[in-house]
Design a protein around this motif. Sequence first.
Motif, PDB file in Angstrom:
ATOM      1  N   THR A  93      21.573  37.525  47.504  1.00 55.36           N
ATOM      2  CA  THR A  93      21.720  38.800  48.214  1.00 55.36           C
ATOM      3  C   THR A  93      21.273  38.648  49.667  1.00 55.36           C
ATOM      4  O   THR A  93      21.950  39.094  50.593  1.00 55.36           O
ATOM      5  CB  THR A  93      20.884  39.894  47.519  1.00 55.36           C
ATOM      6  OG1 THR A  93      21.277  39.925  46.150  1.00 55.36           O
ATOM      7  CG2 THR A  93      21.104  41.255  48.146  1.00 55.36           C
ATOM      8  N   GLN A  94      20.123  37.996  49.845  1.00 62.46           N
ATOM      9  CA  GLN A  94      19.612  37.802  51.206  1.00 62.46           C
ATOM     10  C   GLN A  94      20.567  36.974  52.049  1.00 62.46           C
ATOM     11  O   GLN A  94      20.807  37.268  53.209  1.00 62.46           O
ATOM     12  CB  GLN A  94      18.247  37.115  51.160  1.00 62.46           C
ATOM     13  CG  GLN A  94      17.113  38.111  50.935  1.00 62.46           C
ATOM     14  CD  GLN A  94      15.801  37.411  50.631  1.00 62.46           C
ATOM     15  OE1 GLN A  94      15.646  36.230  50.929  1.00 62.46           O
ATOM     16  NE2 GLN A  94      14.875  38.156  50.040  1.00 62.46           N
ATOM     17  N   GLU A  97      23.356  38.891  53.374  1.00 63.44           N
ATOM     18  CA  GLU A  97      23.026  39.785  54.480  1.00 63.44           C
ATOM     19  C   GLU A  97      22.851  39.026  55.790  1.00 63.44           C
ATOM     20  O   GLU A  97      23.087  39.548  56.860  1.00 63.44           O
ATOM     21  CB  GLU A  97      21.752  40.579  54.143  1.00 63.44           C
ATOM     22  CG  GLU A  97      22.010  41.641  53.066  1.00 63.44           C
ATOM     23  CD  GLU A  97      20.738  42.096  52.354  1.00 63.44           C
ATOM     24  OE1 GLU A  97      19.654  41.573  52.695  1.00 63.44           O
ATOM     25  OE2 GLU A  97      20.853  42.942  51.459  1.00 63.44           O
TER      26      GLU A  97
END
Lengths: 160, 570
Positions: A93-94, A97
Amino acid sequence: MDRRTAVKNMLIVAGGMVLIPSCLREEGGASIELSRINVSAKQEDLLADLVEALIPKTDTPGAKDLNLHLFVMKMVDDCHSPEDQEVFLQGLTQMNEGKKDFEAFWQKETEEGLSDFAKLVKNRAIQGYMNSEYVMKNELIYELIPGRYNGAYKIEEING
Amino acid sequence: MANIANTKEERSYDAIVIGSGISGGWSAKELCEKGLKTLVLERGRQVEHIKDYPTTNMYPWEFEHRNELPYQIQKDNPIVNRCYAFHEDSAHFFVKDDEQPYGQTKPFDWIRGYQVGGKSLLWARQTQRWSDFDFEGPLRDGFAVDWPIRYADLKPWYDYVERFAGIAGDKDGLPELPDGEFLPAYPLNVVEKYFKQTVENGFSPAKVISARCAHLSQPKQIHLDQGRVQCQNRTLCQRGCPFGGYFSSNASTLPWAAKTGNMTLRPDSVVHSILYDENKQKAIGVKVIDNKTKDEINFYADIIFVNAGAIATNLLLLNSISSRFPNGLGNDSDTLGKYVAFHNYSARIYAEYEGFQEYRTDGRNPAGGAYIPRFRNLHKQEMDYLRGYAAGFGANRMRSSDQSSYGIDLKESLLEPKWGAWGVSSHMMGETIPKKENQVTLDKSQKDKWGVPLLNFDIDYDENDEKMKEDYIDVMTEMFTEAGFINIRPDTRWQAPGLDIHEMGGARMGHDPKTSILNKWNQIHDCPNVFVTDGACMTSTSTQNPSLTYMAFSARSVDFAVQELKKRNL
């Protein structure tokens, strides 16, 4: 036969191991069946790029050619604790982003010491690579049936 | 089909063998060869040689998890997961924790392989004979009871089973580890040889020899006749061997027994208890629970061989209740289930060696390397603990690569691994002293899915084991240091008894019916048509891997039983 059935009947080979394809791919899910974690198609593509940056294609196959990202996903899904799975999913997820410069990711991780996420991905990708059919048949040969044992083998004999 | 016969006559045989593992396979072969119609009952499923070895020809990349077991399986099976051989390629040959639960007053890792062939598919194949230093141990050192036999009683039977099974080894001329009928030994590698010199020069009387193992290094006609061929050095034995390169019931004794036409093998047959006839004053058969249908079926025979596996045999005898034997079959002495012992495997040591850089090994060694026979307290008591330990020793040279980089550098590094230092390791195999309080008992309140009471373990190490463990680490550290090994790392992590998978005793042999269950022929003192020739019979444990001795006991005991039968003594 419609396309979905055709995809479902096709087997995916990851590093020599056959994986069962998932029917969720077209709906934005992972391309292989996972039972304990949810990985989106986007995350899967990102992981593929991430491990390709770790083990790139040269004049020999790289991570994507060997589907090592699918192997990493399969192992995280089946062989890791819920805590590790959380680390894995959060890491993905990081990454999603941040800016998607995967070489820069590995460079930074290598310089600063591997995060738990990077360690997990790296270890599993290397395992998948070293134990892949390609490497074990073409590079570092695995013998199923040696048929011999020599306890005093001179190394010069092979390496020159 | 004889298996589901309805009449009592159709369910009657000359002999019944309970269990098809390493000792049951031998009992079956010997009984069948002597012409007895023999029913072999196996609680687990059928495993036919080669046909039922699903992973045997798989390459590493063909395993879904590269031979690692999924997280959930490991979590659900904390006991069997501690076994070194429990992996993706062999998990189907192990009993999972929830299949047959048991109580643990103290932790005991009971590792089981319930299938035709039992643990003979999975064993480590080490086959060292016992000597009189072992059989005279209890008498000399004043523990347990005197063994009712000596090496001379067993020697011809060691010869006999070794010739058939195929044992690779050197004739080392050591009275503490008698030589046998060997096929050529697997060689020690350069570092193992070097360590042998170091030890034998500086640490007399310790010796380092090539480990003797049940592998066909060079098969003889008798092995080819079994359909087995030369061991191919795969060292994937736990999967079952398509070459029959190592000895297992599946590859060797069971097909041989079947060939006589006298064997009826009935898998999925859980023996609940042995039936005792109060009038005839002997056992008449067994009560079986069919594992598939859960039907209860009785089978009958003149003689019964109990080869269920040491602990399972204790459970079966304890659960065989009659008015004559209210506390378990043959248990007049109240020693049944007691004096259970094992091998102390709770210490290992690792190091590295930077010598012999120009050498590596090529191919793989099924013997695993070197064996150090017991040298402590051998001729006389000299330490502050009883008995001693044997040890394994092995040296391996591996290639490894620097994995610190990424990208093209990493890839190149991975594909050009460098030969590192030799890794060396040893593990101890200590004799433990059988004690009354180390016992298994029946749980009166809980039963398993076959209606058999759960077993409870109350077995532990003692101070003797601790002292022996310390001595092992001290001695090996000295030997390693003298050899110039570096980065010496003792590992004294505790492990539960049982994980050695050398559990023994509970129905021990002895001269006196008041203090033992079996006589010198492995025959129950007070129920003479029942014989126990698996690990349950062991009066003491010695330090040698026990399976070869069970094989010899089985062949010897069948020979006696059949003679007795002919004399109408049974």
